[in-house]
Design an enzyme around this catalytic site. Structure first.
Site, PDB file in Angstrom:
ATOM      1  CD  GLN A 180      42.982  41.802  27.264  1.00  0.00           C
ATOM      2  OE1 GLN A 180      43.229  41.045  28.201  1.00  0.00           O
ATOM      3  NE2 GLN A 180      43.826  41.998  26.272  1.00  0.00           N
ATOM      4  CD  GLU A 181      39.786  42.033  34.615  1.00  0.00           C
ATOM      5  OE1 GLU A 181      39.402  43.098  35.162  1.00  0.00           O
ATOM      6  OE2 GLU A 181      40.626  41.282  35.150  1.00  0.00           O
ATOM      7  CG  LEU A 182      35.018  46.951  31.796  1.00  0.00           C
ATOM      8  CD1 LEU A 182      35.435  48.396  31.518  1.00  0.00           C
ATOM      9  CD2 LEU A 182      33.699  46.912  32.527  1.00  0.00           C
ATOM     10  CD1 TRP A 216      29.431  42.512  33.028  1.00  0.00           C
ATOM     11  CD2 TRP A 216      30.442  40.871  34.137  1.00  0.00           C
ATOM     12  NE1 TRP A 216      28.601  42.132  34.043  1.00  0.00           N
ATOM     13  CE2 TRP A 216      29.202  41.127  34.746  1.00  0.00           C
ATOM     14  CE3 TRP A 216      31.264  39.880  34.675  1.00  0.00           C
ATOM     15  CZ2 TRP A 216      28.761  40.432  35.862  1.00  0.00           C
ATOM     16  CZ3 TRP A 216      30.826  39.190  35.790  1.00  0.00           C
ATOM     17  CH2 TRP A 216      29.585  39.464  36.367  1.00  0.00           C
TER      18      TRP A 216
END
Length: 81
Positions: free
Chosen positions: A23-25, A28
């Site tokens: 999710q963070e990737l 980003w």
């Protein structure tokens, strides 16, 4: 993350499978430049395939598949294994 200049990814098979890391990737990649995404290999493998211009997904297990086609060229990464 919205105020971060860089994203340091501690790349390993465990983080590659983590839904939170994915999710963070995803965030980003959608909101920042991959030029500011720094890969730090801590375990597993990262292999680039020059013929396809992407990672060799048959052998790469330290980054998640949602990074397919994200880099325009082989990214530099630090090997901390």
């Amino acid at each position: 993350m919205s105020q971060s200049e860089f994203f340091l990814l501690l790349a390993c098979p465990t983080s590659a499978e983590s839904r939170w890391v994915q999710q963070e990737l995803h965030w980003w990649i959608q909101n920042r430049s991959v030029d500011k995404l720094i890969l730090c290999l801590t375990d597993g493998e990262i292999l680039w395939d020059n013929a396809t211009g992407d990672f060799n997904w048959q052998k790469t297990n330290a980054i998640s598949p949602n990074m397919k086609g994200v880099f325009p060229a082989e990214p530099l990464y630090a090997d901390f294994r």
